[in-house]
Motif scaffolding. Structure first.
Motif, PDB file in Angstrom:
ATOM      1  N   ARG A 173       0.669  -1.186   0.243  1.00 14.96           N
ATOM      2  CA  ARG A 173      -0.081   0.012   0.150  1.00 14.96           C
ATOM      3  C   ARG A 173       0.972   1.244   0.208  1.00 14.96           C
ATOM      4  NH1 ARG A 173      -2.983  -2.398   4.998  1.00 14.96           N
ATOM      5  NH2 ARG A 173      -1.371  -3.405   4.760  1.00 14.96           N
ATOM      6  N   LEU A 174       0.932   2.129   0.244  1.00 15.97           N
ATOM      7  CA  LEU A 174       0.491   3.828   0.316  1.00 15.97           C
ATOM      8  C   LEU A 174       1.616   3.786   1.448  1.00 15.97           C
ATOM      9  CD1 LEU A 174      -1.222   6.311  -1.942  1.00 15.97           C
ATOM     10  CD2 LEU A 174       1.220   5.792  -2.347  1.00 15.97           C
ATOM     11  N   LEU A 175       1.017   3.150   2.446  1.00 10.51           N
ATOM     12  CA  LEU A 175       1.132   3.137   3.776  1.00 10.51           C
ATOM     13  C   LEU A 175       0.613   2.259   4.254  1.00 10.51           C
ATOM     14  CD1 LEU A 175      -0.554   6.600   4.642  1.00 10.51           C
ATOM     15  CD2 LEU A 175       2.004   6.217   3.694  1.00 10.51           C
ATOM     16  N   LYS A 176       0.971   1.546   5.734  1.00  6.42           N
ATOM     17  CA  LYS A 176       0.308   0.133   6.318  1.00  6.42           C
ATOM     18  C   LYS A 176       0.186   0.804   7.832  1.00  6.42           C
ATOM     19  CE  LYS A 176       4.542  -1.741   6.618  1.00  6.42           C
ATOM     20  NZ  LYS A 176       5.606  -2.979   5.729  1.00  6.42           N
ATOM     21  N   LEU A 177      -0.724  -0.228   8.446  1.00  3.63           N
ATOM     22  CA  LEU A 177      -0.671   0.075   9.257  1.00  3.63           C
ATOM     23  C   LEU A 177      -0.425  -1.466  10.460  1.00  3.63           C
ATOM     24  CD1 LEU A 177      -4.788   0.779  10.723  1.00  3.63           C
ATOM     25  CD2 LEU A 177      -2.763   2.287  10.858  1.00  3.63           C
ATOM     26  N   ASN A 178       0.089  -0.821  11.708  1.00  6.18           N
ATOM     27  CA  ASN A 178       1.369  -2.412  12.431  1.00  6.18           C
ATOM     28  C   ASN A 178       0.134  -2.557  13.474  1.00  6.18           C
ATOM     29  OD1 ASN A 178       1.475  -0.396  14.256  1.00  6.18           O
ATOM     30  ND2 ASN A 178       4.149  -0.317  14.216  1.00  6.18           N
ATOM     31  N   ASN A 179       0.183  -3.284  14.255  1.00  5.12           N
ATOM     32  CA  ASN A 179      -1.167  -4.384  15.568  1.00  5.12           C
ATOM     33  C   ASN A 179      -0.524  -2.805  16.483  1.00  5.12           C
ATOM     34  OD1 ASN A 179      -1.715  -6.666  14.397  1.00  5.12           O
ATOM     35  ND2 ASN A 179       0.197  -7.256  13.896  1.00  5.12           N
ATOM     36  N   ASN A 180      -0.151  -1.957  16.419  1.00  2.00           N
ATOM     37  CA  ASN A 180      -0.054  -1.354  17.694  1.00  2.00           C
ATOM     38  C   ASN A 180      -0.922   0.308  16.685  1.00  2.00           C
ATOM     39  OD1 ASN A 180       1.580  -1.717  19.641  1.00  2.00           O
ATOM     40  ND2 ASN A 180       3.183  -0.856  18.848  1.00  2.00           N
TER      41      ASN A 180
END
Length: 528
Positions: free
Chosen positions: A74-81
């Motif tokens: 993706r352009l950006l991604k989310l981590n598990n935090n």
């Protein structure tokens, strides 16, 4: 210029607090073993069902999401935090007026077939999502135009400020797709939907339907090349069978959402490590505000006073929960209203409200009867049972209608033909998730809820450039939601994700949680 060395705290506060004050115990090496990463090997991960296909953006598909995160970027991604991390965009900037967001892309990126990646792929992806009403299209309505000044730069031009955009671009249904493969085709029938080509750390190998999906290491990956040779997603629809496979060593990572009754066992198993976090997901009781009974606020208030949330957590969730009191999940603290909260249990107050609503108890102390629709499986049937017992003490007779998931979706989600129901689901990637659930035209507003003050507050919230500016509007909307009780939050969802202790570099481990997406396996290695 927004750098990715720190979370985007002015854009979206996405910090989760783990139950123990720590997100994982995975730094504890129960098996003893090496701390030096090793290359090679195959990791087997459980998966609850077959993906529909491998088009990552056309429609929602939870069974494909873990796979998409390893094949695509993706352009950006989310981590598990719940922090936003760089992906194909290494940095970004927002114009002073908030109407332009410029992304500077990673260089020398190649698609899995060897073709070069460029800004044109990004523009094509989002133009297609918007044109074809892809999964994320409803969250991209502020996007007026996307331009590509050069091959490594993409500019999103907005017709209004949108504080939720950064979160949207890091989450679901916004993976970058190859223009050279999809352009000029029907993106729902393109053969690449079954032989996907991405830019991610792993390449697609095969899909044996009903059995497994196999990925292999992308040796030419533009980022950190994975350590393991292969990831095999083993399709196991039954959770108990998957747990047995984990215990038998047939799975390295459970992968699926485990039954709540098993979570303490995972924590105490010396062969396992686990990640644990309060997830921005919650169990909630939904009211249909167009139902004759629940259109009355006093009745909804009576139900709220009648339910014992701690009993739900102890009995239905086996102690693995955190009582919900606010209109929004607690993960997004800068926009969270903690002053206006839902009521706690008070049986006599509940009865008083029913009397004020015009109800009279019969000879058995029952004011009225109603039904709660739930889909089958743990823990929803158990939650419904506790609710039935709680409301019986108030004088509300509740029958439980257990349905298969597809039938529930048709009756409750699509047709909104219900009285009460139970819900759960991810309520991120930021406070903007309130828009879809509580505005009059929200795509996830199954409550038939309408409040012009809520619509106005949430419109104002998303029309700001930063979370700092939008926070007060989100808090205002939550005040009205608490007053109206279109739903009653019950418990936050605590996620426990077990895996064998010879697995290192898990995306919920302390060492790598700040580098990887939810289920991205770039840094996993095998220590045995």
């Amino acid at each position: 210029m927004k750098k990715f060395l720190i979370p985007f705290m002015l854009i979206i506060a996405l910090v989760l607090v783990a139950c123990s004050g720590d997100n994982t115990n995975s730094d504890i090496n129960k098996s003893g073993g090496s701390d030096k990463p090793k290359e090679g090997g195959t990791v087997i991960v459980g998966l609850s069902g077959d993906p529909l296909d491998f088009n990552p953006n056309a429609k929602g598909d939870d069974d494909a999401y873990a796979i998409h995160q390893n094949i695509f970027n993706r352009l950006l991604k989310l981590n598990n935090n719940q922090e936003v991390l760089p992906d194909l965009a290494k940095e970004y900037e927002i114009s002073k007026d908030g109407l332009e967001v410029t992304f500077h892309l990673q260089e020398s990126v190649k698609w899995h077939d060897g073709e070069p990646f460029s800004s044109e792929d990004v523009k094509f992806t989002f133009d297609t999502i918007i044109k074809e009403n892809g999964q994320a299209s409803g969250s991209l309505k502020a996007v007026k135009e996307i331009t590509t000044p050069d091959e490594n730069t993409v500019v999103f031009h907005l017709d209004r400020k949108d504080s939720s955009l950064i979160g949207t671009l890091s989450w679901y249904g916004i993976f970058i797709m190859p223009k050279h493969i999809y352009e000029g085709t029907d993106w729902t029938t393109n053969p690449a939907n079954h032989q996907p080509v991405g830019t991610g750390p792993f390449k697609f190998v095969e899909h044996d339907k009903g059995v497994s999906i196999t990925l292999e290491r992308n040796e030419d990956y533009w980022g950190d090349v994975p350590l393991i040779d292969r990831v095999v997603f083993s399709i196991i629809p039954d959770a108990n069978t998957a747990i047995q496979a984990l215990n038998n060593g047939e799975l390295d990572i459970l992968g699926i959402s485990p039954p709540f009754a098993e979570m303490e066992g995972f924590k105490n198993n010396p062969q396992l490590d686990y990640g644990e976090a309060v997830w921005p997901t919650r169990f909630q009781l939904a009211f249909n505000l167009k139902d004759k009974t629940f259109s009355d606020l006093k009745v909804r208030q009576a139900v709220a006073y009648g339910i014992d949330k701690q009993e739900i957590i102890q009995k239905a969730l086996k102690g693995i929960g955190e009582e919900s009191t606010t209109a929004m999940v607690p993960a997004f603290k800068e926009a969270l209203n903690t002053d206006d909260v839902f009521p706690g249990r008070d049986v006599e107050k509940a009865k008083q409200l029913l009397e004020e609503a015009g109800y009279k108890a019969d000879s058995e102390g029952i004011y009225f009867s109603t039904k709660i629709d739930v889909f089958s499986g743990e823990p929803f049937e158990d939650i419904a049972t506790v609710i039935r017992e709680n409301l019986a003490e108030v004088g509300i007779d509740v029958s439980i209608n257990i349905m298969e998931s597809a039938a529930w979706s048709d009756k409750v989600w699509d047709s909104k033909n219900y009285e009460m129901s139970l819900l759960a689901g991810y309520q991120g990637p930021g406070p903007g998730a309130l828009v879809g659930r509580f505005t009059s035209e929200g795509s996830m507003n199954i409550y038939n809820y309408e409040n012009k003050k809520v619509d106005e507050a949430l419109t104002n919230a998303t029309a700001q450039a930063t979370l700092e500016e939008s926070g007060p509007y989100y808090k205002e909307a939550q005040k009205y939601i608490v007053e109206d009780i279109p739903m009653l939050p019950l418990s936050e969802w605590i996620s426990v994700q077990p895996y064998h202790n010879y697995i290192k570099g898990h995306p919920m481990s302390k060492e790598y949680i700040d580098k990887t997406g939810f289920t991205e396996f770039t840094y996993i290695w095998i220590d045995k």
